[in-house]
Enzyme design. Structure first.
Site, PDB file in Angstrom:
ATOM      1  N   GLY A  67     -29.327  21.473  -8.864  1.00 34.51           N
ATOM      2  CA  GLY A  67     -30.733  21.570  -9.260  1.00 34.51           C
ATOM      3  C   GLY A  67     -31.545  21.712  -7.870  1.00 34.51           C
ATOM      4  O   GLY A  67     -30.985  21.787  -6.710  1.00 34.51           O
ATOM      5  N   GLY A  77     -35.403  20.692  -5.672  1.00 37.88           N
ATOM      6  CA  GLY A  77     -36.649  20.009  -5.680  1.00 37.88           C
ATOM      7  C   GLY A  77     -37.484  20.305  -4.545  1.00 37.88           C
ATOM      8  O   GLY A  77     -37.665  21.602  -4.037  1.00 37.88           O
ATOM      9  N   PHE A  89     -38.080  19.519  -1.411  1.00 42.48           N
ATOM     10  CA  PHE A  89     -37.619  19.527  -0.154  1.00 42.48           C
ATOM     11  C   PHE A  89     -36.306  20.141   0.174  1.00 42.48           C
ATOM     12  O   PHE A  89     -35.439  20.286   0.998  1.00 42.48           O
ATOM     13  CB  PHE A  89     -37.626  18.303   0.597  1.00 42.48           C
ATOM     14  CG  PHE A  89     -38.940  17.698   0.348  1.00 42.48           C
ATOM     15  CD1 PHE A  89     -39.804  18.394   1.156  1.00 42.48           C
ATOM     16  CD2 PHE A  89     -39.339  16.470   0.011  1.00 42.48           C
ATOM     17  CE1 PHE A  89     -41.365  18.018   1.075  1.00 42.48           C
ATOM     18  CE2 PHE A  89     -40.714  16.037   0.235  1.00 42.48           C
ATOM     19  CZ  PHE A  89     -41.635  16.635   0.734  1.00 42.48           C
ATOM     20  N   GLY A  90     -35.635  20.734  -1.219  1.00 40.01           N
ATOM     21  CA  GLY A  90     -34.216  21.097  -0.873  1.00 40.01           C
ATOM     22  C   GLY A  90     -33.389  21.371  -2.191  1.00 40.01           C
ATOM     23  O   GLY A  90     -33.921  21.461  -3.318  1.00 40.01           O
ATOM     24  N   VAL A 106     -29.625  20.484  -4.612  1.00 42.95           N
ATOM     25  CA  VAL A 106     -28.609  19.610  -4.657  1.00 42.95           C
ATOM     26  C   VAL A 106     -27.573  20.460  -5.409  1.00 42.95           C
ATOM     27  O   VAL A 106     -27.473  21.251  -6.368  1.00 42.95           O
ATOM     28  CB  VAL A 106     -28.967  18.633  -5.866  1.00 42.95           C
ATOM     29  CG1 VAL A 106     -27.701  17.440  -5.947  1.00 42.95           C
ATOM     30  CG2 VAL A 106     -30.353  17.701  -5.211  1.00 42.95           C
ATOM     31  N   LYS A 156     -27.431  16.586  -1.273  1.00 42.30           N
ATOM     32  CA  LYS A 156     -28.683  17.223  -1.318  1.00 42.30           C
ATOM     33  C   LYS A 156     -29.015  17.755   0.211  1.00 42.30           C
ATOM     34  O   LYS A 156     -29.073  17.079   1.034  1.00 42.30           O
ATOM     35  CB  LYS A 156     -29.700  15.941  -1.427  1.00 42.30           C
ATOM     36  CG  LYS A 156     -31.168  16.376  -1.516  1.00 42.30           C
ATOM     37  CD  LYS A 156     -32.020  14.936  -1.787  1.00 42.30           C
ATOM     38  CE  LYS A 156     -33.504  15.531  -1.947  1.00 42.30           C
ATOM     39  NZ  LYS A 156     -34.270  14.164  -2.292  1.00 42.30           N
ATOM     40  N   ASP A 199     -42.198   8.514  -6.545  1.00 32.31           N
ATOM     41  CA  ASP A 199     -41.995   9.649  -7.059  1.00 32.31           C
ATOM     42  C   ASP A 199     -41.172   9.236  -8.424  1.00 32.31           C
ATOM     43  O   ASP A 199     -40.021   9.994  -8.631  1.00 32.31           O
ATOM     44  CB  ASP A 199     -41.412  10.846  -6.349  1.00 32.31           C
ATOM     45  CG  ASP A 199     -41.449  12.239  -6.727  1.00 32.31           C
ATOM     46  OD1 ASP A 199     -42.334  12.352  -7.651  1.00 32.31           O
ATOM     47  OD2 ASP A 199     -40.676  13.008  -6.423  1.00 32.31           O
TER      48      ASP A 199
END
Length: 1007
Positions: free
Chosen positions: A713, A715, A717-718, A720, A737, A843
């Site tokens: 996946g 997100g 900032f980066g 995984v 991550k 978050d």
């Protein structure tokens, strides 16, 4: 003549013009009164988060303003409906100027202050609904001036004082609700004049005194009388039982005394819900209950009823029957339980509770004829002997079977209940059950609680128990079990509450597989014959808080790996053969409340700093070779011999030479690292707080060059990735991550997550293994976090799973969803309340909640997390951080106050949690396209709960509709879950409950 006629016509015309002008002035004046009253009302609104009142201005006629409806004939305000708009402030006294008002709906807001007495001017008012606000003060007696009032609802507020006698003057009143306030006094006898009243709700207040006899005058209209959770005393007036139209009669949790009338079932033929639990009622249960053909719920528990239980054969609509906590039974014929057979006709029965009485005699074979919908059967704390009939296997929906604290002694008890595969909670502790635990216990694959303590069980624990892969609580203590502790028990990774094998005859060592119990809270292996060393693998059980190993034959040293158990509160290894020095890591176990090392062979200096500065938490009796420590321990002083020797010239030269070489090596290493980075070579360092080193090269290899095939996946900032690396000699699957350092804030997110995760450890948090910080093959900075791989992916994927060849359809049942919200709440409780410095996640959302192989939830992604400064925590009443952050979560989950520039706070996490709860049980995202015009997920659920005629199905995830029996039995619990979600996601941070309060409520639901 003609002149006279002309003059008369002119005069008549002038008179008509004057009349029309006067009438127009009067109409304008009346309309202006309503407009000004509405503007005055608006002026006292302090918060309108949805902007609903923005239309209240001169750009449109007030009859077109939001929430306002006018009568067609007079253009006067007839309805003011502002329910569930998030409004705060006070109700303006000018509301009394809307003299044509017929309906006023202000429920489900946060209005404060008092109810203005000027409401009494509204003589046309028919409906007044002010429930679920924060109103205080008294109910104004002037409301009696609303002579047309038919519906009065001021429940769920903070109203005080007494219920005004004047309410008895409201001859048109049909519905009265003042429940869940702080009202005192008693029910006015004037209520006997409310000849049209159908519902009276005064429950959950502080009312006292006698229930007025005058209520018996309402026999031609009253259908619901709810008086529960107050302080009423004395006997129930006989006139109450003349209210033949009653459907609901709830008198529970008061201090009522006396007997129930023998002909109750005949006097109240329409009765469906009869709730008198938690009083001081005595006498026998009325035999006429057998005539209560419409009865749905009969709750008589926690009184002082005696005698036998009448047949309930005619009550075919029963859902719940509860008579626990009385003194029923004890008959001389020894056949107290014959009445159970009479429930065979109740085909919808879901709960049958007869616990804590004096019932004797065996369970009848006919128990298997009970409803196939039966979920709960509780006959605990009686004197029931013998076995459980084999026919119980017919109860195919039975989930909770509680028969603890009886005299069960049949050898087939366990093999019989093992034929009920739907069981979730089995409690048969404190009986006399003999024999061994049958391997068929492994048939109970849904079991979460198994408590068989205090019986006469013997032999070994069968390996088949490994099939009970959902167990969270296993208690086999106080039996005669023997042999070694099977490693299969240690493979039950679902165990999270208790593993109690104490007071048996287990021998051998503690299996090294204990490391699998990473979620376990309490481990009790005390009072056995366990030998060998304490396995170092115990240190991997990072969630342990209570460890009891006392009274065994354990030996050797306390392993140093136990320093990882940061959350330990009780550690008891007394009465063993342990030796060596007392480890100093106990000083750093900040939650430690008891350290019992008594009666062992420890030696050396006793640590005396950190938490061990408190002598009351450590016990060292029976260790003759320890010394030092706190003076309160009365131990001898330690003597150390430290001979002083001068170094020879030769040794000084050797040491100086070696030091110089070491310095040169360090300098050369630093230069080499800088050179390698400039040349694009890899160079890795280990971040503080993480012992393991991992290189970019190994991560590149583990993910096949960070290939898309291994991408789990992406997100903010980066990304995984899934990877397999060699850890401690074996291949281990990890989640990596990788931060996109080109994104603004990514480096800060990396540091934040490192800082947070190196300091915390909890069974419901994603566990970080290590970090990687260096350069890649191109010489670019590279940063990654390496997590323990969680096999079932994110909650997001389970809530919105799509069917495909590679990804079969998945869904979560009701129990799994409840477990997950409890797991997430436990994680928040830990970071909010149990860490040395409170942490705000910032978050929380489904994609950041991961599910392991046992569907245990783990909260992850602390990239936006922040510590609350201790000074702020101590001084601030609302728990806000000292500075705001630039990024404040995800749209739909971030609280509204963050959008207005407010500082981060624990209450912000509570908002996100509330949205998560609502999303899980509605199956709707907070950004669902259907939410338009100011409607959002919280309002969607809140509106449905507020409508008195709505059902839970209107907001419940349709996937859960198939669990019909559970929904029927637990509709109140589902509503409670929605109320928790709504409360947590309140627009006002001050209105949100703490996570501790939420956990308490959720654990009650789980029980």
């Amino acid at each position: 003549m003609t002149l006279w006629l002309f003059t008369s016509w002119v005069l008549l015309l002038l008179l008509q013009l004057c009349f029309l002008h006067h009438h127009a002035d009067a109409t304008y004046s009346s309309n202006e009164t309503d407009r000004l009253a509405l503007l005055e009302f608006k002026s006292m609104i302090s918060d309108d988060p949805l902007g609903f009142l923005s239309s209240w201005n001169d750009s449109a006629h007030f009859c077109l303003w939001g929430g306002v409806s006018c009568s067609e004939r007079h253009d006067r305000v007839a309805v003011l409906d502002l329910n569930s708009r998030g409004l705060s402030g006070s109700i303006s006294p000018h509301i009394g100027n809307l003299t044509f008002l017929k309906q006023l709906h202000l429920y489900n807001n946060t209005f404060r202050s008092s109810i203005p007495p000027e409401i009494g001017r509204l003589r046309r008012l028919q409906v007044l609904r002010l429930s679920n606000n924060s109103l205080s003060g008294e109910i104004p007696s002037s409301i009696s001036g609303c002579s047309a009032l038919a519906d009065l609802d001021v429940g769920k507020n903070n109203l005080t004082g007494t219920i005004p006698q004047e309410l008895g003057l409201l001859n048109e009143l049909q519905f009265l609700n003042v429940e869940r306030n702080l009202l005192t006094g008693t029910i006015p006898s004037s209520f006997g004049n409310l000849s049209l009243i159908q519902e009276i709700r005064v429950s959950d207040n502080q009312l006292s005194g006698r229930v007025p006899e005058a209520l018996g005058l309402l026999k031609n209209s009253l259908e619901q009388l709810m008086l529960h959770i107050n302080y009423f005393d004395g006997e129930i007036p006989p006139s109450i039982f003349n209210l033949s139209l009653l459907i609901y009669l709830t008198l529970g949790h008061n201090q009522l005394q006396g007997n129930l009338p023998w002909n109750l079932g005949t006097l109240l033929p329409n009765l469906e819900y009869f709730y008198v639990a938690g009083n001081e009622l005595t006498g026998s249960l009325p035999t006429s209950l057998s005539n209560a053909t419409n009865m749905v719920q009969l709750q008589l528990q926690f009184n002082n009823f005696t005698g036998s239980v009448p047949s309930m054969a005619s009550s075919r609509n029963l859902l719940r029957f509860s008579i626990g906590g009385n003194s029923l039974g004890g008959g001389e014929d020894g056949d107290d339980l014959g009445f159970l057979s009479s429930f065979a006709g109740a085909r919808n029965l879901e709960a049958l509770v007869i616990d804590t009485n004096n019932f004797v005699g065996s369970l009848p074979e006919q128990i298997g004829n009970l409803s196939s919908s039966l979920l709960l059967l509780d006959f605990s704390t009686n004197q029931i002997p013998g076995s459980i009939p084999e026919s119980i296997r017919n109860l195919v929906s039975l989930q909770w079977l509680w028969g603890h604290e009886n005299k069960l002694s049949g050898t087939t008890v366990l093999s019989t209940v093992a034929n009920v595969p739907s069981l979730v909670d089995l409690r048969l502790y404190n009986n006399q059950i003999p024999g061994s635990i049958p391997p068929s216990i492994g048939n109970l694959g849904s079991l979460t609680v198994l408590r068989l303590a205090d019986n006469r069980l013997e032999g070994e624990i069968p390996a088949a128990i490994e099939n009970c892969r959902r167990l969270i609580n296993l208690d086999l203590s106080n039996n005669n079990l023997s042999g070694g502790i099977p490693p299969q028990i240690m493979g039950l990774t679902s165990l999270s509450i208790v593993l109690n094998l104490s007071h048996n005859h287990f021998n051998g060592g503690i299996p090294v597989e204990v490391e699998n119990l990473k979620n376990l809270n309490s481990l009790d292996l005390s009072y056995n014959m366990l030998s060998d060393n304490i396995p170092s693998s115990l240190g991997k059980c990072g969630s342990l808080e209570f460890v009891r190993l006392q009274a065994n034959l354990l030996q050797g040293r306390i392993p140093s790996t136990l320093d990882l158990l940061k959350g330990i509160q009780l550690f008891d290894v007394s009465s063993n053969n342990l030796s060596g020095q007392i480890p100093r890591f106990f000083e750093n176990m900040n939650f430690l409340r008891l350290l019992n090392l008594s009666y062992n062979k420890f030696e050396g200096e006793v640590p005396a700093s950190g938490v061990l500065k408190n002598a009351s938490i450590i016990s060292l009796i029976g260790n003759d070779k320890v010394c030092g420590g706190l003076p309160e321990l009365n131990l001898p002083l330690c003597s150390f011999r430290r001979p002083k020797k001068k170094l020879s010239y030769k040794w000084k030269v050797v040491i100086s030479t070696i030091s110089s070489l070491v310095f040169m090596v360090i300098v050369a290493s630093c230069l080499s690292v800088l050179w390698m980075k400039r040349k694009g070579k890899q160079a890795m360092v280990s971040s503080d707080g993480f012992d393991m080193r991992v290189s970019y090269q190994s991560l590149h290899k583990a993910t096949d060059g960070f290939s898309e095939a291994n991408l789990l996946g992406a997100g903010s900032f980066g990304s995984v990735y899934k990877g397999v690396v060699d850890m401690n000699g074996k291949n281990t699957t990890i989640a990596i991550k990788v931060f996109n350092l080109q994104r603004r804030g990514a480096a800060k997110s990396f540091m934040a997550e490192c800082e947070v995760l190196k300091n915390i450890r909890h069974r419901n948090l994603v566990r970080i293994v290590t970090v990687c910080s260096g350069v890649d093959y191109q010489g670019n900075d590279f940063k990654a976090l390496i997590y323990e791989f969680v096999v079932n992916g994110s909650l997001e994927n389970w809530l919105y799973a799509t069917e495909s060849v590679d990804d079969p359809p998945r869904s979560l049942n009701f129990r799994q969803r409840l477990d997950i919200v409890i797991h997430v709440a436990s994680a928040l409780d830990y970071i909010h309340n149990l860490c040395e410095t409170p942490i705000v996640h910032c978050d929380l959302k489904p994609s950041n909640v991961l599910l392991d192989e046992d569907m245990v939830a783990h909260v992850g992604d602390f990239g936006l997390a922040a510590f609350l400064q201790p000074s702020v925590v101590n001084l601030s009443s609302d728990g806000t951080a000292s500075s705001s952050i630039g990024i404040k979560g995800t749209v739909g989950y971030a609280p509204p106050e963050y959008g207005m520039g407010n500082e981060i706070s624990i209450q912000g996490d509570m908002y996100s949690y509330g949205i998560l709860v609502l999303e899980m049980f509605t199956g709707r995202r907070p950004t669902d396209e259907s939410f338009i015009g100011g409607l959002n997920l919280q309002k969607f659920v809140n509106n449905a709960l507020s409508e008195q005629r709505s059902t839970i199905r209107e907001v419940l995830d349709p996937i859960l509709f198939t669990e019909l029996s559970l929904l029927r039995n637990s509709e109140e619990d589902v509503v409670s879950i929605f109320k928790i979600g709504v409360a947590c996601s309140s627009d006002s941070p001050q209105e949100r409950p703490s996570i501790s309060e939420v956990l308490t409520k959720l654990n009650k639901l789980l029980a």
